[in-house]
Design a protein around this motif. Structure first.
Motif, PDB file in Angstrom:
ATOM      1  N   THR A 127       9.427  14.761  41.690  1.00  0.00           N
ATOM      2  CA  THR A 127       9.825  16.117  41.343  1.00  0.00           C
ATOM      3  C   THR A 127       8.651  17.072  41.569  1.00  0.00           C
ATOM      4  N   LEU A 128       8.910  18.338  41.362  1.00  0.00           N
ATOM      5  CA  LEU A 128       7.848  19.341  41.485  1.00  0.00           C
ATOM      6  C   LEU A 128       6.710  19.069  40.506  1.00  0.00           C
ATOM      7  N   GLU A 129       7.033  18.431  39.400  1.00  0.00           N
ATOM      8  CA  GLU A 129       6.024  18.099  38.394  1.00  0.00           C
ATOM      9  C   GLU A 129       5.344  16.761  38.675  1.00  0.00           C
ATOM     10  N   GLY A 130       5.764  16.088  39.756  1.00  0.00           N
ATOM     11  CA  GLY A 130       5.142  14.817  40.107  1.00  0.00           C
ATOM     12  C   GLY A 130       5.742  13.610  39.432  1.00  0.00           C
ATOM     13  N   GLU A 131       6.903  13.759  38.808  1.00  0.00           N
ATOM     14  CA  GLU A 131       7.561  12.643  38.151  1.00  0.00           C
ATOM     15  C   GLU A 131       8.611  12.029  39.070  1.00  0.00           C
ATOM     16  N   GLN A 132       8.885  10.740  38.890  1.00  0.00           N
ATOM     17  CA  GLN A 132       9.873  10.054  39.716  1.00  0.00           C
ATOM     18  C   GLN A 132      11.279  10.394  39.237  1.00  0.00           C
ATOM     19  N   LEU A 133      12.184  10.663  40.172  1.00  0.00           N
ATOM     20  CA  LEU A 133      13.573  10.991  39.835  1.00  0.00           C
ATOM     21  C   LEU A 133      14.501  10.348  40.848  1.00  0.00           C
ATOM     22  N   ASP A 134      15.601   9.784  40.363  1.00  0.00           N
ATOM     23  CA  ASP A 134      16.632   9.211  41.214  1.00  0.00           C
ATOM     24  C   ASP A 134      17.975   9.770  40.751  1.00  0.00           C
ATOM     25  N   VAL A 135      18.641  10.501  41.629  1.00  0.00           N
ATOM     26  CA  VAL A 135      19.923  11.124  41.264  1.00  0.00           C
ATOM     27  C   VAL A 135      20.947  10.071  40.858  1.00  0.00           C
ATOM     28  N   ALA A 136      20.844   8.863  41.385  1.00  0.00           N
ATOM     29  CA  ALA A 136      21.792   7.794  41.043  1.00  0.00           C
ATOM     30  C   ALA A 136      21.747   7.440  39.559  1.00  0.00           C
TER      31      ALA A 136
ATOM     32  N   VAL B 164      20.424  19.298  39.415  1.00  0.00           N
ATOM     33  CA  VAL B 164      19.213  18.822  40.083  1.00  0.00           C
ATOM     34  C   VAL B 164      18.963  19.709  41.299  1.00  0.00           C
ATOM     35  N   GLY B 165      17.746  20.189  41.448  1.00  0.00           N
ATOM     36  CA  GLY B 165      17.395  20.964  42.625  1.00  0.00           C
ATOM     37  C   GLY B 165      16.752  20.084  43.683  1.00  0.00           C
ATOM     38  N   ILE B 166      16.850  20.529  44.924  1.00  0.00           N
ATOM     39  CA  ILE B 166      16.082  19.935  46.024  1.00  0.00           C
ATOM     40  C   ILE B 166      15.298  21.069  46.653  1.00  0.00           C
ATOM     41  N   ASN B 167      14.020  21.119  46.351  1.00  0.00           N
ATOM     42  CA  ASN B 167      13.170  22.190  46.876  1.00  0.00           C
ATOM     43  C   ASN B 167      12.664  21.803  48.261  1.00  0.00           C
ATOM     44  N   THR B 168      12.865  22.689  49.235  1.00  0.00           N
ATOM     45  CA  THR B 168      12.484  22.354  50.598  1.00  0.00           C
ATOM     46  C   THR B 168      11.748  23.498  51.285  1.00  0.00           C
ATOM     47  N   ARG B 169      10.898  23.116  52.233  1.00  0.00           N
ATOM     48  CA  ARG B 169      10.136  24.037  53.082  1.00  0.00           C
ATOM     49  C   ARG B 169       9.154  24.909  52.318  1.00  0.00           C
ATOM     50  N   ASP B 170       8.819  24.526  51.127  1.00  0.00           N
ATOM     51  CA  ASP B 170       7.695  25.140  50.413  1.00  0.00           C
ATOM     52  C   ASP B 170       6.463  24.292  50.695  1.00  0.00           C
TER      53      ASP B 170
ATOM     54  N   ALA C 194       6.894  27.022  44.192  1.00  0.00           N
ATOM     55  CA  ALA C 194       8.174  26.530  43.691  1.00  0.00           C
ATOM     56  C   ALA C 194       8.205  26.509  42.163  1.00  0.00           C
ATOM     57  N   LEU C 195       7.114  26.066  41.553  1.00  0.00           N
ATOM     58  CA  LEU C 195       7.036  26.052  40.096  1.00  0.00           C
ATOM     59  C   LEU C 195       7.043  27.470  39.540  1.00  0.00           C
ATOM     60  N   ALA C 196       6.405  28.400  40.238  1.00  0.00           N
ATOM     61  CA  ALA C 196       6.414  29.800  39.813  1.00  0.00           C
ATOM     62  C   ALA C 196       7.831  30.368  39.881  1.00  0.00           C
ATOM     63  N   PHE C 197       8.587  29.967  40.898  1.00  0.00           N
ATOM     64  CA  PHE C 197       9.991  30.364  41.047  1.00  0.00           C
ATOM     65  C   PHE C 197      10.797  29.895  39.838  1.00  0.00           C
ATOM     66  N   GLU C 198      10.634  28.624  39.466  1.00  0.00           N
ATOM     67  CA  GLU C 198      11.370  28.091  38.325  1.00  0.00           C
ATOM     68  C   GLU C 198      11.026  28.812  37.031  1.00  0.00           C
ATOM     69  N   GLU C 199       9.766  29.111  36.867  1.00  0.00           N
ATOM     70  CA  GLU C 199       9.349  29.826  35.655  1.00  0.00           C
ATOM     71  C   GLU C 199       9.925  31.231  35.636  1.00  0.00           C
ATOM     72  N   GLU C 200       9.918  31.891  36.779  1.00  0.00           N
ATOM     73  CA  GLU C 200      10.420  33.263  36.866  1.00  0.00           C
ATOM     74  C   GLU C 200      11.899  33.358  36.504  1.00  0.00           C
ATOM     75  N   PHE C 201      12.686  32.376  36.949  1.00  0.00           N
ATOM     76  CA  PHE C 201      14.134  32.454  36.755  1.00  0.00           C
ATOM     77  C   PHE C 201      14.643  31.568  35.619  1.00  0.00           C
ATOM     78  N   GLY C 202      13.759  30.919  34.894  1.00  0.00           N
ATOM     79  CA  GLY C 202      14.172  30.122  33.745  1.00  0.00           C
ATOM     80  C   GLY C 202      14.875  28.841  34.109  1.00  0.00           C
ATOM     81  N   ILE C 203      14.517  28.241  35.249  1.00  0.00           N
ATOM     82  CA  ILE C 203      15.097  26.967  35.675  1.00  0.00           C
ATOM     83  C   ILE C 203      14.443  25.846  34.871  1.00  0.00           C
ATOM     84  N   THR C 204      15.251  25.114  34.122  1.00  0.00           N
ATOM     85  CA  THR C 204      14.707  24.052  33.275  1.00  0.00           C
ATOM     86  C   THR C 204      15.081  22.653  33.751  1.00  0.00           C
ATOM     87  N   TYR C 205      16.009  22.543  34.709  1.00  0.00           N
ATOM     88  CA  TYR C 205      16.385  21.224  35.224  1.00  0.00           C
ATOM     89  C   TYR C 205      15.397  20.803  36.324  1.00  0.00           C
ATOM     90  N   PRO C 206      15.324  19.521  36.625  1.00  0.00           N
ATOM     91  CA  PRO C 206      14.326  19.041  37.597  1.00  0.00           C
ATOM     92  C   PRO C 206      14.711  19.337  39.035  1.00  0.00           C
TER      93      PRO C 206
END
Length: 209
Positions: A76-85, A126-132, A138-150
């Motif tokens: 994830t953007l925070e460096g944690e492992q995530l599996d949508v499954a 779940v977001g998929i952040n691409t081309r950043d 990307a983290l600044a974007f999430e903070e700006e818009f109040g995105i709390t999901y990974p």
């Protein structure tokens, strides 16, 4: 024919090969740019694709005809492992976005709002952040818009390429997919969404038993 006379011909052939490769790469780059950051547009179904696209640009697939989502796992953007499954049993809303994308910025507040409203109703965003180029913007974007999901960090778009051709794959930025409780792709939008259109995608899948 002498070796000296053959050398220019080899050189000309090599030049033509390089020129064709450059043209192919250029065409691919143009296609990539066309698909990036779209605020509108539709994608048709028909044929043997199994999905139907409405006049609002939302494509849907009936139960029993859906394709499974590919492996969507990573950091994830925070460096944690995530599996949508791991979210099987929940309805999953996948949103492909980039902090540089104006339509992504326009729809972000609606995703933040709906994700919080439906967090206790068996829905996982779940977001998929691409081309950043880095996670900082990307983290600044999430903070700006109040995105709390990974969000999975996918700067080169490798996760998007895992979707098979002919399925409801994300072909633009932003793209939004809704996965049913079995991890199958039930709906897709290839354009900017507001809360009304987002819920139009989500609610029918959530109502399924």
């Amino acid at each position: 024919m002498s070796a000296a006379s053959r050398a220019p011909q080899r050189s000309n052939r090599a030049t033509r090969v390089r020129r064709r490769a450059a043209l192919t790469a250029g065409a691919a780059a143009v296609a990539l740019l066309v698909s990036a950051c779209s605020s509108g547009g539709t994608s048709g179904g028909g044929g043997d694709t199994g999905f139907v696209t409405g006049t609002d640009g939302i494509s849907t697939v009936a139960e029993g005809k859906r394709d499974a989502a590919p492996d969507l796992s990573g950091k994830t953007l925070e460096g944690e492992q995530l599996d949508v499954a791991d979210y099987r049993g929940k309805v999953v809303v996948l949103n492909v976005w980039g902090s540089w994308c104006n339509p992504c910025r326009a729809e972000a507040k609606y995703f933040a709002q709906v994700s919080k409203e439906y967090a206790d109703r068996g829905v996982q965003f779940v977001g998929i952040n691409t081309r950043d180029g880095s996670t900082r913007s990307a983290l600044a974007f999430e903070e700006e818009f109040g995105i709390t999901y990974p969000s999975l960090y996918d700067p080169t778009g490798k996760l998007m390429l895992r979707f098979e051709k002919g399925t409801l794959n994300p072909q633009a930025i932003p793209s939004t997919l809704v996965l049913d409780r079995d991890g199958k792709i039930a709906a897709r939008s290839l354009s900017q969404l507001d809360d009304v259109r987002l819920l139009k995608m989500l609610k029918p899948v959530l109502a399924e038993k």
